[in-house]
Design an enzyme around this catalytic site. Structure first.
Site, PDB file in Angstrom:
ATOM      1  N   SER A 131       0.853  -1.181   0.000  1.00 22.73           N
ATOM      2  CA  SER A 131       0.000   0.000   0.000  1.00 22.73           C
ATOM      3  C   SER A 131       0.889   1.232   0.000  1.00 22.73           C
ATOM      4  O   SER A 131       2.033   1.182   0.467  1.00 22.73           O
ATOM      5  CB  SER A 131      -0.886   0.001   1.251  1.00 22.73           C
ATOM      6  OG  SER A 131      -1.537   1.246   1.424  1.00 22.73           O
ATOM      7  N   TYR A 156      -2.948  -0.578  10.787  1.00 22.93           N
ATOM      8  CA  TYR A 156      -2.733  -0.994   9.403  1.00 22.93           C
ATOM      9  C   TYR A 156      -1.441  -0.397   8.851  1.00 22.93           C
ATOM     10  O   TYR A 156      -0.637  -1.103   8.225  1.00 22.93           O
ATOM     11  CB  TYR A 156      -3.927  -0.561   8.551  1.00 22.93           C
ATOM     12  CG  TYR A 156      -3.833  -0.936   7.096  1.00 22.93           C
ATOM     13  CD1 TYR A 156      -4.158  -2.226   6.675  1.00 22.93           C
ATOM     14  CD2 TYR A 156      -3.440   0.000   6.140  1.00 22.93           C
ATOM     15  CE1 TYR A 156      -4.082  -2.571   5.332  1.00 22.93           C
ATOM     16  CE2 TYR A 156      -3.367  -0.340   4.802  1.00 22.93           C
ATOM     17  CZ  TYR A 156      -3.680  -1.623   4.398  1.00 22.93           C
ATOM     18  OH  TYR A 156      -3.598  -1.959   3.066  1.00 22.93           O
TER      19      TYR A 156
END
Length: 338
Positions: A142, A155
């Site tokens: 990501s 996260y």
């Protein structure tokens, strides 16, 4: 590497989102696809998608946070589908909210499932690939592996950890002159069901930070990385590219920008806040299939020019050159007219 139409591929987090879209695309090639996830209903539906696309599917209920379950799943793949050619690490869980609102137990679970899930998957893959000196591990990353944002501390921390872990493993493989490849695909915001089933402490429904892309855009990048694993990293989407470049050049400015915009950008009034405890400690798709897409289809993009440019660098450079020449010509003509 085996013929792509006869590859054995493992996809973790395969019951929804990017994992499900990627598994289906591998299936469309005729690959043998092992699908690993916790939720039985979502997993079975994803396996049906793979078969409908033309592939062979082996769904295996697996908690990636449990190293023994991951190893047992890898053993089954070996026995039932054959040696693994491509292993895609994608599974994760998350808790959304301010760091001080996320309990230590929630933070630990998100870290175990997301970061250690990739560690367990990579270990299972390499233990089988290294003796054969062949295979590819694709880490679905990501933009948040480089740039932390508010409300996603668990996260972001896990994705940063995956980034460092992957770099370390890659260096070890290079030292050994191994032909096993490990590559990473840094993703933009994607329209997946996670924003409906996540554990949330937010007052409003969570959403990915726009621009939002469809899972198939991300999945196509996963397949490209599997096909061309010598490239150490792929950036998917203009938003990812701009975010990572800005973070490298003006990280302090980006801190202040995200402090000002990051709270509202990750919440919407268009959908009610999800009820229940989310999928942090138990799968949300055990008895209900949520599909590959989330609830943001109307906002999500199926194309991005950066992705096209990364696949066609010569054509992109030529187009940029022509655009630059045209701009220069217009300036000269404009100057003569004044």
């Amino acid at each position: 590497m085996n013929d792509r139409t006869r590859q054995t591929v493992v996809v973790t987090g395969a019951s929804a989102g990017i994992g499900r879209a990627a598994a289906t695309m591998f299936g469309a090639r005729g690959a043998r696809v092992a699908l690993l996830a916790r939720g039985r209903a979502g997993l079975d539906a994803a396996a049906a998608d793979v078969r409908a696309a033309g592939g062979q599917a082996l769904p295996i209920v697996t908690d990636m946070a449990d190293a023994e379950q991951v190893e047992e799943a890898a053993r089954r793949v070996d026995e039932e589908l054959g040696p693994v050619d491509v292993w895609v690490n994608n599974a994760f869980t998350a808790a959304f909210g301010r760091f001080t609102d996320i309990s230590p137990e929630e933070f630990l679970q998100a870290t175990r499932s997301t970061y250690l899930g990739y560690v367990h998957g990579t270990r299972a893959a390499l233990e089988r690939m290294m003796p054969r000196d062949s295979g590819v591990v694709v880490q679905v990353g990501s933009a948040l592996a480089y740039r932390g944002i508010p409300l996603q501390s668990a996260y972001c921390g896990a994705k940063h950890a995956i980034q460092g872990f992957t770099e370390s493993v890659r260096c070890e493989l290079l030292h050994d002159r191994s032909r096993v490849r490990v590559t990473m695909v840094q993703m933009p915001a994607v329209n997946t069901p996670q924003f409906t089933w996540l554990r949330t402490h937010l007052p409003r429904h969570a959403q990915p930070v726009p621009p939002i892309y469809q899972p198939e855009v991300a999945a196509a990048a996963v397949l490209r990385a599997a096909d061309h694993p010598r490239r150490r990293e792929y950036w998917v989407g203009t938003s990812t590219t701009l975010t990572l470049l800005a973070n490298a050049v003006v990280p302090g400015l980006l801190d202040r920008y995200l402090a000002r915009t990051g709270f509202d950008a990750q919440q919407t009034d268009a959908h009610p806040r999800p009820e229940g405890h989310g999928n942090l400690f138990a799968p949300a798709d055990e008895t209900k299939d949520y599909g590959a897409h989330g609830v943001f289809d109307e906002q999500a993009h199926s194309f991005d020019p950066q992705i096209w440019a990364s696949r066609h660098p010569v054509a992109a450079a030529a187009a940029a050159g022509l655009a630059g020449a045209g701009y220069a010509l217009l300036r000269r003509r404009g100057g003569r007219g004044r």
